[in-house]
Design a protein around this motif. Sequence first.
Motif, PDB file in Angstrom:
ATOM      1  N   ASN A  15       0.845  -1.190   0.000  1.00 39.49           N
ATOM      2  CA  ASN A  15       0.000   0.000   0.000  1.00 39.49           C
ATOM      3  C   ASN A  15       0.880   1.238   0.000  1.00 39.49           C
ATOM      4  O   ASN A  15       1.438   1.626   1.026  1.00 39.49           O
ATOM      5  N   LEU A  16       1.000   1.844  -1.156  1.00 38.91           N
ATOM      6  CA  LEU A  16       1.856   3.019  -1.292  1.00 38.91           C
ATOM      7  C   LEU A  16       1.074   4.325  -1.267  1.00 38.91           C
ATOM      8  O   LEU A  16       1.627   5.390  -1.540  1.00 38.91           O
ATOM      9  N   THR A  17      -0.215   4.248  -0.913  1.00 39.43           N
ATOM     10  CA  THR A  17      -1.049   5.452  -0.914  1.00 39.43           C
ATOM     11  C   THR A  17      -1.633   5.752   0.456  1.00 39.43           C
ATOM     12  O   THR A  17      -2.538   6.575   0.576  1.00 39.43           O
ATOM     13  N   ASP A  18      -1.138   5.081   1.504  1.00 38.39           N
ATOM     14  CA  ASP A  18      -1.644   5.305   2.851  1.00 38.39           C
ATOM     15  C   ASP A  18      -1.296   6.726   3.299  1.00 38.39           C
ATOM     16  O   ASP A  18      -0.119   7.044   3.490  1.00 38.39           O
ATOM     17  N   PRO A  19      -2.293   7.608   3.476  1.00 36.76           N
ATOM     18  CA  PRO A  19      -1.982   9.000   3.838  1.00 36.76           C
ATOM     19  C   PRO A  19      -1.367   9.134   5.223  1.00 36.76           C
ATOM     20  O   PRO A  19      -0.725  10.143   5.522  1.00 36.76           O
ATOM     21  N   ASN A  20      -1.562   8.135   6.068  1.00 40.15           N
ATOM     22  CA  ASN A  20      -1.015   8.187   7.423  1.00 40.15           C
ATOM     23  C   ASN A  20       0.438   7.727   7.487  1.00 40.15           C
ATOM     24  O   ASN A  20       1.100   7.907   8.517  1.00 40.15           O
ATOM     25  N   GLN A  21       0.929   7.101   6.416  1.00 46.55           N
ATOM     26  CA  GLN A  21       2.324   6.663   6.361  1.00 46.55           C
ATOM     27  C   GLN A  21       2.889   7.009   4.986  1.00 46.55           C
ATOM     28  O   GLN A  21       3.127   6.116   4.164  1.00 46.55           O
ATOM     29  N   PRO A  22       3.118   8.293   4.726  1.00 47.31           N
ATOM     30  CA  PRO A  22       3.544   8.697   3.378  1.00 47.31           C
ATOM     31  C   PRO A  22       4.995   8.393   3.061  1.00 47.31           C
ATOM     32  O   PRO A  22       5.385   8.426   1.896  1.00 47.31           O
ATOM     33  N   VAL A  23       5.808   8.097   4.080  1.00 46.36           N
ATOM     34  CA  VAL A  23       7.252   7.942   3.867  1.00 46.36           C
ATOM     35  C   VAL A  23       7.727   6.612   4.450  1.00 46.36           C
ATOM     36  O   VAL A  23       7.346   6.235   5.563  1.00 46.36           O
ATOM     37  N   PHE A  24       8.539   5.918   3.674  1.00 42.48           N
ATOM     38  CA  PHE A  24       9.232   4.724   4.158  1.00 42.48           C
ATOM     39  C   PHE A  24      10.688   5.081   4.392  1.00 42.48           C
ATOM     40  O   PHE A  24      11.305   5.777   3.574  1.00 42.48           O
ATOM     41  N   VAL A  25      11.249   4.613   5.496  1.00 42.37           N
ATOM     42  CA  VAL A  25      12.657   4.886   5.812  1.00 42.37           C
ATOM     43  C   VAL A  25      13.362   3.578   6.153  1.00 42.37           C
ATOM     44  O   VAL A  25      12.835   2.756   6.907  1.00 42.37           O
ATOM     45  N   LEU A  26      14.536   3.398   5.579  1.00 44.13           N
ATOM     46  CA  LEU A  26      15.423   2.305   5.960  1.00 44.13           C
ATOM     47  C   LEU A  26      16.688   2.921   6.542  1.00 44.13           C
ATOM     48  O   LEU A  26      17.299   3.789   5.926  1.00 44.13           O
ATOM     49  N   CYS A  27      17.051   2.477   7.751  1.00 46.68           N
ATOM     50  CA  CYS A  27      18.240   2.988   8.417  1.00 46.68           C
ATOM     51  C   CYS A  27      19.257   1.872   8.612  1.00 46.68           C
ATOM     52  O   CYS A  27      18.887   0.711   8.827  1.00 46.68           O
ATOM     53  N   ALA A  28      20.510   2.239   8.563  1.00 45.78           N
ATOM     54  CA  ALA A  28      21.604   1.310   8.838  1.00 45.78           C
ATOM     55  C   ALA A  28      22.505   1.937   9.898  1.00 45.78           C
ATOM     56  O   ALA A  28      23.007   3.052   9.711  1.00 45.78           O
ATOM     57  N   LEU A  29      22.682   1.235  11.002  1.00 47.07           N
ATOM     58  CA  LEU A  29      23.541   1.700  12.083  1.00 47.07           C
ATOM     59  C   LEU A  29      24.847   0.903  12.014  1.00 47.07           C
ATOM     60  O   LEU A  29      24.839  -0.327  12.099  1.00 47.07           O
ATOM     61  N   ILE A  30      25.952   1.604  11.845  1.00 45.00           N
ATOM     62  CA  ILE A  30      27.250   0.975  11.607  1.00 45.00           C
ATOM     63  C   ILE A  30      28.049   0.952  12.909  1.00 45.00           C
ATOM     64  O   ILE A  30      28.355   2.009  13.473  1.00 45.00           O
ATOM     65  N   VAL A  31      28.393  -0.258  13.351  1.00 44.65           N
ATOM     66  CA  VAL A  31      29.049  -0.441  14.651  1.00 44.65           C
ATOM     67  C   VAL A  31      30.337  -1.238  14.465  1.00 44.65           C
ATOM     68  O   VAL A  31      30.310  -2.359  13.948  1.00 44.65           O
ATOM     69  N   SER A  32      31.437  -0.687  14.910  1.00 38.56           N
ATOM     70  CA  SER A  32      32.708  -1.401  14.850  1.00 38.56           C
ATOM     71  C   SER A  32      32.688  -2.589  15.802  1.00 38.56           C
ATOM     72  O   SER A  32      32.147  -2.505  16.908  1.00 38.56           O
ATOM     73  N   GLU A  33      33.298  -3.694  15.376  1.00 35.66           N
ATOM     74  CA  GLU A  33      33.354  -4.870  16.251  1.00 35.66           C
ATOM     75  C   GLU A  33      34.095  -4.563  17.553  1.00 35.66           C
ATOM     76  O   GLU A  33      33.805  -5.141  18.599  1.00 35.66           O
TER      77      GLU A  33
END
Length: 261
Positions: A15-33
Amino acid sequence: MYLIYLDESGNSGGNLTDPNQPVFVLCALIVSEQKWQAVERALAVAVDTSWPHPRPDDFEIHASELINPKTEYFRAFPPAHRLAFMSAWLTIAADHELKLVFRAIVKQRFSRWLVHTFGTGVMINPHIAALALVSQVINSHLRNISGATLGIFISDENQQVARDVDKAIRLLRGADGAMRLTQIIEKGFFIESHKSLVLQLCDLCAYVVRRHEEGRVGRPLKPVDSTLWSLVEPLIALGDERLRDVVGWLESEQKKERPGA
């Protein structure tokens, strides 16, 4: 070696037309071992300080639950307490010099691109498009670190997209030319978010970024959104998404799946 935690916010599936969720976000958190254990310990101490026992058996940090709690446990704490905890977690990320890479996709704009490029009836999950873009920045970031270090993707276990994400990572690792993920090893790994405090921290970052990006498309923001964004923004690592290359790759892969279409 770097552990790269991936989480999303604003997922509405096809569903790409949901007015309550207009934006999709993917985040990547980079952590050193080298920093992973210290980060995990600091996050755990903050949890124990802010959320006393007894805690629910299914206790987990979800940004949406801290902002608008639905469970009795989190509702028992005032908004200022919940905000202080989120601020403490984001401060831990800054103190340990973690880096954040994200891609926001405005769903209606993405939907129009799908129709324009492929016609009706074709669906590419925004998660896959965002992953291809985010991974290019991550790959460049790792390549530019002294010694050109390697990284591994660790994602929240999302059954809706796990298979497609794993396939996309495999294809990008084997791609020719600029799109190839030279610094990413193995396949993608998926874990249940309640088993990883760092993944829960990534969830918090993804929520904050999504609210900020929703403000850019006209959604009303609250003071808490600006407060949290001021803590997330310094973590962000910018880089070349190779947008044209990614778009070409998406088109090429779609044609392989629909020969003759």
